[in-house]
Scaffold this motif. Structure first.
Motif, short mmCIF file in Angstrom:
data_model
loop_
_atom_site.label_atom_id
_atom_site.label_comp_id
_atom_site.label_asym_id
_atom_site.label_seq_id
_atom_site.Cartn_x
_atom_site.Cartn_y
_atom_site.Cartn_z
N LYS A 137 1.01 -0.89 0.07
CA LYS A 137 0.07 0.16 0.31
C LYS A 137 1.03 1.32 -0.28
O LYS A 137 0.32 1.84 -0.42
CB LYS A 137 -0.75 0.05 0.75
CG LYS A 137 -1.80 1.35 1.04
CD LYS A 137 -2.97 1.03 2.55
CE LYS A 137 -3.67 2.02 2.16
NZ LYS A 137 -4.38 3.03 0.87
N VAL A 138 1.99 1.06 0.74
CA VAL A 138 2.85 2.68 0.66
C VAL A 138 3.62 2.48 -0.40
O VAL A 138 3.57 3.93 -0.93
CB VAL A 138 4.14 2.48 1.41
CG1 VAL A 138 4.64 2.72 1.78
CG2 VAL A 138 2.91 2.12 3.34
N LEU A 139 3.95 1.56 -1.36
CA LEU A 139 4.25 1.29 -2.53
C LEU A 139 3.47 2.36 -3.08
O LEU A 139 3.36 2.86 -4.32
CB LEU A 139 5.22 0.52 -2.90
CG LEU A 139 6.16 -0.47 -2.30
CD1 LEU A 139 6.25 -1.54 -3.05
CD2 LEU A 139 7.33 0.18 -2.87
N PHE A 140 2.12 2.15 -3.32
CA PHE A 140 1.48 2.29 -4.20
C PHE A 140 0.88 3.71 -4.31
O PHE A 140 0.56 4.78 -5.27
CB PHE A 140 -0.06 1.37 -4.21
CG PHE A 140 0.33 -0.11 -5.01
CD1 PHE A 140 0.77 -0.37 -6.34
CD2 PHE A 140 -0.51 -1.48 -4.27
CE1 PHE A 140 0.85 -0.60 -6.88
CE2 PHE A 140 -0.09 -2.45 -4.74
CZ PHE A 140 0.17 -2.11 -6.18
N ASP A 141 0.77 3.92 -2.81
CA ASP A 141 0.43 5.50 -2.68
C ASP A 141 1.76 6.37 -2.95
O ASP A 141 0.98 7.29 -3.00
CB ASP A 141 0.10 5.61 -0.72
CG ASP A 141 -0.93 5.00 -0.99
OD1 ASP A 141 -1.57 4.89 -1.93
OD2 ASP A 141 -1.60 4.51 0.59
N MET A 142 2.73 6.19 -2.96
CA MET A 142 4.51 6.92 -2.94
C MET A 142 4.37 6.30 -4.23
O MET A 142 4.02 8.12 -4.88
CB MET A 142 5.09 6.05 -2.74
CG MET A 142 5.39 6.09 -1.41
SD MET A 142 7.53 5.36 -0.60
CE MET A 142 8.52 6.51 -1.36
N ARG A 143 3.66 5.76 -5.22
CA ARG A 143 3.24 6.28 -6.80
C ARG A 143 2.51 7.49 -7.14
O ARG A 143 2.33 8.23 -8.21
CB ARG A 143 3.26 4.84 -7.01
CG ARG A 143 3.06 4.77 -9.00
CD ARG A 143 3.09 3.54 -9.68
NE ARG A 143 4.07 3.00 -9.39
CZ ARG A 143 4.23 1.23 -10.46
NH1 ARG A 143 2.84 0.79 -10.33
NH2 ARG A 143 5.12 0.97 -9.71
N ALA A 144 1.20 6.82 -6.37
CA ALA A 144 0.23 7.51 -6.63
C ALA A 144 0.55 9.66 -6.59
O ALA A 144 0.63 10.54 -7.19
CB ALA A 144 -1.06 7.61 -6.18
N ASP A 145 1.40 9.63 -4.84
CA ASP A 145 2.24 10.97 -5.06
C ASP A 145 2.54 11.55 -6.11
O ASP A 145 2.57 12.74 -6.02
CB ASP A 145 2.25 10.64 -3.05
CG ASP A 145 1.68 10.85 -2.30
OD1 ASP A 145 0.26 10.80 -2.42
OD2 ASP A 145 1.45 10.12 -1.45
N ILE A 146 3.90 10.84 -6.65
CA ILE A 146 4.42 11.03 -7.30
C ILE A 146 3.75 11.43 -8.87
O ILE A 146 4.29 12.26 -9.08
CB ILE A 146 5.59 10.03 -7.34
CG1 ILE A 146 6.52 9.79 -6.27
CG2 ILE A 146 7.26 10.88 -8.39
CD1 ILE A 146 7.24 8.77 -6.00
N ASN A 147 2.77 10.91 -9.15
CA ASN A 147 2.55 10.97 -9.79
C ASN A 147 1.69 12.76 -9.51
O ASN A 147 1.59 13.41 -10.89
CB ASN A 147 1.04 9.99 -10.64
CG ASN A 147 2.06 8.92 -11.11
OD1 ASN A 147 3.02 8.74 -11.72
ND2 ASN A 147 0.90 7.39 -11.23
N ASP A 148 1.28 12.62 -9.05
CA ASP A 148 0.13 14.27 -8.33
C ASP A 148 1.11 15.12 -8.36
O ASP A 148 1.11 16.14 -9.12
CB ASP A 148 -0.43 13.99 -7.29
CG ASP A 148 -1.74 13.30 -7.63
OD1 ASP A 148 -2.15 13.10 -8.48
OD2 ASP A 148 -1.81 12.46 -5.85
N LEU A 149 2.52 14.99 -8.16
CA LEU A 149 3.12 16.15 -7.95
C LEU A 149 3.68 16.48 -9.56
O LEU A 149 3.87 17.72 -9.47
CB LEU A 149 3.79 15.44 -7.32
CG LEU A 149 5.68 16.69 -6.88
CD1 LEU A 149 5.00 17.64 -6.15
CD2 LEU A 149 7.05 15.86 -5.93
#
Length: 256
Positions: A137-149
Motif C-alpha cells: 500500500k505504501v508503494l502504491f500510495d507513493m507512486r500516486a503521490d509522485i504522479n500527482d506532484l
C-alpha cells in the motif's frame, strides 16, 4: 477454518483434539492443491493481478507464454496464498507490465525450498502477511503521490491553473521519509506557484507530521477515492469497517 493437514490422521496420532474437529468441521470442503490443477494457475494469477490493478488504478501485469508455462510447472508449496503474494509483488515492484520467465524466476523460491533469488522480494511467510500488505500500500500510495506532484509541476510549467491544494499541502501528503527527496525539486522550479489574491502566503516552517496526522490523511484520502463509502475505504486500508469507524471518531474526521 482451513488447513493443509489430514486432520483424521492428526486425531489418530493425538496431535489434534477430536472435539475441536467436530466443532469446526460442519461442512468440510476438500480443495485440490495448485499442482493438481495447473490449468487454473494462469487464470488465478490474472485474477489477482487484475484486483491489484483495479484497486490502485494501474495497468495489470500480463504473462508471456514462457512465464505462463513456468507458473504451471512450479510446485507451489504455499499453494494459492503463495501465488497471490507473487502476483502482488510483481505488480508492486516491476516497472514493465509484460512479465517474462526471467522476471518471474526472481520471485519464485527454488523448487527445493529456500528464499527467492530476488534480493528485493520478501519471504513467503504467513506471519508477515499484514506487514507485506502495508508495504504494498505504501508503494502504491507513493507512486500516486509522485504522479500527482508531476502533474502539478506540469500545470505550473504551462501557466495553467494550479491544483486546488497549495504546494505545502502536497508536500504534507508525501511520506515523511520521502519529503527531503521530492520537496527541493518543487522549491527549485524556476516559476513560482500561483496563489489567489486573497490567500495569505507565509514562510512558516513545515510541521513534522505525527503518526495520527498520517493516519488521518490516509483515511481521508481513502474515503475521498471511494466517494465516502466506508466499506470500500476500509478494504483499501486493510482494516475492518468497525476499526475504520473507531479511527474516524478518534481522529475527529468529518464526513467526506
Amino acid at each position: 477454518a482451513a488447513t493443509n493437514m489430514n486432520l483424521q490422521e492428526a486425531i489418530a496420532q493425538g496431535r489434534f483434539r477430536e472435539d475441536l474437529y467436530y466443532r469446526l468441521g460442519t461442512v468440510p470442503i476438500t480443495v485440490p492443491s495448485l499442482r493438481e490443477r495447473p490449468e487454473d494457475i494462469p487464470l488465478l494469477f490474472r485474477k489477482f493481478a487484475a484486483d491489484v490493478a483495479v484497486q490502485y488504478r494501474m495497468p495489470a501485469v500480463t504473462l508471456d507464454d514462457a512465464a505462463r508455462e513456468m507458473l504451471k510447472n512450479y510446485y507451489w508449496r504455499g499453494n494459492i496464498r503463495q501465488l497471490k503474494n507473487v502476483a502482488e509483488q510483481i505488480s508492486a515492484i516491476e516497472q514493465t507490465r509484460v512479465i517474462t520467465s526471467e522476471v518471474l524466476a526472481k520471485y519464485l523460491p527454488p523448487q527445493g525450498g529456500g528464499a527467492p533469488m530476488h534480493a528485493g522480494a520478501m519471504r513467503m511467510d504467513d506471519t508477515m502477511s499484514t506487514e507485506r500488505e502495508l508495504l504494498y500500500k505504501v508503494l502504491f500510495d507513493m507512486r500516486a503521490d509522485i504522479n500527482d506532484l508531476k502533474r502539478m509541476i506540469s500545470e505550473l510549467a504551462k501557466g495553467g491553473v494550479p491544483c486546488p491544494e497549495p504546494v505545502h499541502d502536497v508536500k504534507a501528503l508525501l511520506p515523511t521519509t520521502a519529503q527531503s527527496s521530492y520537496v527541493p525539486a518543487v522549491a527549485a522550479y524556476p516559476q513560482p506557484p500561483v496563489y489567489a489574491e486573497s490567500e495569505e502566503v507565509t514562510d512558516e516552517p513545515p510541521r513534522e507530521m505525527t503518526k495520527a496526522d498520517m493516519q488521518r490523511e490516509q483515511i481521508v484520502r481513502a474515503l475521498r477515492r471511494n466517494n465516502g463509502r466506508r466499506r470500500e475505504a476500509a478494504a483499501e486500508l486493510f482494516m475492518s469497517e468497525r476499526t475504520l469507524y473507531r479511527k474516524i471518531k478518534e481522529l475527529g474526521i468529518e464526513e467526506i
